[in-house]
Design a protein around this motif. Structure first.
Motif, short mmCIF file in Angstrom:
data_model
loop_
_atom_site.label_atom_id
_atom_site.label_comp_id
_atom_site.label_asym_id
_atom_site.label_seq_id
_atom_site.Cartn_x
_atom_site.Cartn_y
_atom_site.Cartn_z
N VAL A 292 14.10 -15.04 20.54
CA VAL A 292 12.98 -15.98 20.53
C VAL A 292 13.49 -17.40 20.30
O VAL A 292 14.03 -17.72 19.23
CB VAL A 292 11.96 -15.61 19.44
CG1 VAL A 292 10.75 -16.53 19.53
CG2 VAL A 292 11.52 -14.15 19.60
N THR A 293 13.30 -18.23 21.30
CA THR A 293 13.72 -19.64 21.18
C THR A 293 12.57 -20.53 20.71
O THR A 293 12.80 -21.67 20.28
CB THR A 293 14.24 -20.14 22.54
OG1 THR A 293 13.22 -19.97 23.54
CG2 THR A 293 15.48 -19.36 22.96
N GLU A 294 11.34 -20.05 20.81
CA GLU A 294 10.19 -20.80 20.33
C GLU A 294 10.15 -20.75 18.79
O GLU A 294 10.70 -19.84 18.18
CB GLU A 294 8.89 -20.20 20.89
CG GLU A 294 8.69 -20.39 22.38
CD GLU A 294 9.48 -19.42 23.24
OE1 GLU A 294 10.22 -18.59 22.65
OE2 GLU A 294 9.38 -19.49 24.48
N PRO A 295 9.47 -21.72 18.16
CA PRO A 295 9.31 -21.67 16.70
C PRO A 295 8.54 -20.40 16.30
O PRO A 295 7.56 -20.05 16.95
CB PRO A 295 8.50 -22.93 16.39
CG PRO A 295 8.74 -23.84 17.55
CD PRO A 295 8.88 -22.95 18.74
N PHE A 296 8.99 -19.72 15.26
CA PHE A 296 8.31 -18.49 14.85
C PHE A 296 8.64 -18.17 13.39
O PHE A 296 9.61 -18.69 12.81
CB PHE A 296 8.70 -17.31 15.75
CG PHE A 296 10.08 -16.77 15.49
CD1 PHE A 296 10.26 -15.65 14.68
CD2 PHE A 296 11.21 -17.38 16.04
CE1 PHE A 296 11.54 -15.15 14.42
CE2 PHE A 296 12.49 -16.89 15.80
CZ PHE A 296 12.65 -15.77 14.99
N VAL A 297 7.83 -17.29 12.81
CA VAL A 297 8.10 -16.70 11.51
C VAL A 297 7.90 -15.19 11.67
O VAL A 297 7.30 -14.74 12.65
CB VAL A 297 7.18 -17.25 10.40
CG1 VAL A 297 7.52 -18.69 10.08
CG2 VAL A 297 5.70 -17.12 10.80
N TRP A 298 8.41 -14.40 10.72
CA TRP A 298 8.29 -12.95 10.84
C TRP A 298 8.12 -12.32 9.47
O TRP A 298 8.46 -12.91 8.43
CB TRP A 298 9.53 -12.35 11.53
CG TRP A 298 10.83 -12.65 10.83
CD1 TRP A 298 11.65 -13.73 11.01
CD2 TRP A 298 11.45 -11.86 9.80
NE1 TRP A 298 12.74 -13.68 10.17
CE2 TRP A 298 12.65 -12.54 9.42
CE3 TRP A 298 11.12 -10.67 9.17
CZ2 TRP A 298 13.51 -12.04 8.44
CZ3 TRP A 298 11.98 -10.18 8.19
CH2 TRP A 298 13.15 -10.86 7.84
N VAL A 299 7.60 -11.10 9.48
CA VAL A 299 7.44 -10.35 8.23
C VAL A 299 7.29 -8.86 8.59
O VAL A 299 6.70 -8.51 9.60
CB VAL A 299 6.21 -10.84 7.43
CG1 VAL A 299 4.91 -10.57 8.19
CG2 VAL A 299 6.17 -10.19 6.05
N TRP A 300 7.87 -8.00 7.75
CA TRP A 300 7.68 -6.56 7.93
C TRP A 300 6.28 -6.21 7.45
O TRP A 300 5.87 -6.58 6.35
CB TRP A 300 8.71 -5.76 7.14
CG TRP A 300 10.11 -5.85 7.70
CD1 TRP A 300 11.14 -6.61 7.24
CD2 TRP A 300 10.60 -5.16 8.86
NE1 TRP A 300 12.25 -6.45 8.03
CE2 TRP A 300 11.96 -5.56 9.03
CE3 TRP A 300 10.05 -4.25 9.75
CZ2 TRP A 300 12.74 -5.07 10.07
CZ3 TRP A 300 10.83 -3.76 10.79
CH2 TRP A 300 12.16 -4.17 10.94
N VAL A 301 5.53 -5.48 8.28
CA VAL A 301 4.16 -5.10 7.92
C VAL A 301 4.05 -3.61 7.64
O VAL A 301 3.04 -3.14 7.13
CB VAL A 301 3.17 -5.50 9.04
CG1 VAL A 301 3.05 -7.02 9.11
CG2 VAL A 301 3.61 -4.93 10.39
N ALA A 302 5.05 -2.85 8.00
CA ALA A 302 5.12 -1.41 7.70
C ALA A 302 6.56 -0.98 7.95
O ALA A 302 7.34 -1.72 8.57
CB ALA A 302 4.16 -0.61 8.58
#
Length: 397
Positions: A76-86
């Motif tokens: 992913v080259t676009e700005p992003f954030v992430w988090v584990w949801v399960a």
């Protein structure tokens, strides 16, 4: 790559829709030092994770998680954030250079990002499927994109792995609901279960599940609900036979809960069929649990083939013994002849049809292996001490 606590909290506020209780979006950005403005959520799910994780040590779970995150970060080259949801499921919140979901490039851009994630993860030895939610420029509504991304992946239940799903709003269902299963088909399943025919029960159940899958291919919840109804119906028959109610009901509760979280059709069918075998085993008379392997084989063959004409020679050949040896051994271990056993099971199955369906006596006779309705009636009277019509009337009163 490990999760940054600030990024995790920021992402959770957006996905849960609880940002409104904390402050304005700009205030939260400043508080966490995160300047991403995500408009779409992608749910990245490790394919067959529940199967892969069996027997694996804790560090394997950490490692596969790191591989997925690193694959996402590379793709992913676009700005992003992430988090584990399960466990095994990652949410990626992406900022797109688009102003609205109506722009022609929305599906192309999100599809490209998803494919890049899959490619990067695959190079790291991990297959993933990805659900893509709708576009929401308002950060207070981004949780809708998350719910849509999860909902879009429901179709993976039937279609398999390594897939990409764009959320599409489902059309309203037509009024009224009609099961694809005929009452006679349901009756055949239960009748096979009642006589303890494990193989026949499983074969009948598989056919019903396949038929339901064709009807509910785009409605997994309806498919699961009707499958659970079949499980409950079978369980009720076991309870009626005198099985331990507390045991059956507790097993049912755990099993049904497990079914609803099963994400693959083939795994779902496998689980239901295994459970059906266990239920059919409860219907086995106690005096048949300790018979020899030869007689057990003969008993199962009789149960599976009682719907057609069958001879002693055929049974003996199947069991690899002589007719004389089979007849002698069968009588000694079960207290009856093979043909007597066959007819008892036919009558037992016919009883269920008589009280549970509106099929004619002639139809029921053919279902349970009698070509001549008169001969069926005479045989029924011999074991039930009344005629088929008399039995039906008594049960319907």
């Amino acid at each position: 790559m490990k999760q940054d606590p600030a990024q995790a909290t920021f992402s959770h506020l957006l996905l849960s829709g609880t940002l409104v209780h904390e402050g304005s979006f700009q205030e939260m950005q400043e508080s966490f030092g995160i300047w991403v403005h995500p408009q779409v959520v992608m749910v990245v799910s490790i394919d067959r994770y529940t199967d892969l994780v069996i027997g694996k040590p804790f560090h394997w779970r950490m490692e596969i998680g790191h591989q997925v995150v690193e694959g996402v970060c590379e793709a992913v080259t676009e700005p992003f954030v992430w988090v584990w949801v399960a466990e095994g499921v990652l949410a990626v919140l992406v900022e797109l250079a688009l102003e609205s979901p109506q722009e022609p490039g929305f599906r192309q851009v999100t599809g490209r990002i998803a494919r890049q994630i899959q490619q990067r993860c695959k190079k790291r030895g991990v297959n993933v499927s990805i659900g893509i939610g709708g576009f929401y420029d308002n950060p207070y509504m981004l949780h809708f994109s998350y719910e849509e991304a999860k909902e879009s992946m429901v179709d993976r239940f039937f279609q398999g792995n390594a897939l990409i799903f764009h959320y599409e709003k489902k059309q309203g269902q037509e009024d009224g609901w009609h099961s694809p299963l005929a009452s006679a088909e349901r009756a055949e399943l239960v009748a096979r279960l009642r006589i303890g025919d494990e193989e026949g029960t499983v074969a009948s159940l598989r056919a019903l599940l396949d038929k339901m899958a064709q009807t509910y291919r785009h409605d997994v919840n309806m498919f699961k609900s009707e499958a659970v109804e079949l499980v409950i119906t079978m369980s009720r028959q076991v309870l009626d036979s005198g099985a331990n109610a507390a045991l059956i009901l507790s097993e049912n509760a755990r099993f049904i809960q497990d079914l609803y979280v099963t994400i693959r059709y083939d795994k779902f069918v496998q689980k239901v069929c295994q459970y059906a075998r266990r239920l059919a085993a409860y219907m086995e008379p106690n005096d048949l649990t300790a018979v020899s392997p030869v007689i057990r084989k003969a008993v199962q063959y009789l149960k599976e083939n009682l719907h057609r004409k069958i001879t002693l020679e055929e049974i003996a050949q199947y069991c690899c013994v002589s007719v004389y040896h089979l007849s002698r051994l069968f009588k000694r271990e079960t207290g009856m002849s093979p043909i007597d056993f066959l007819n008892r099971k036919r009558v037992e199955k016919a009883m269920y049809y008589l009280k549970s369906t509106d099929c004619t006596v002639q139809e029921i006779a053919s279902f349970v292996g009698f070509q001549d309705a008169n001969y069926f009636t005479r045989t029924f009277k011999k074991y039930a001490k009344c005629s088929p019509i008399g039995y039906r009337r008594a049960k319907l009163c």
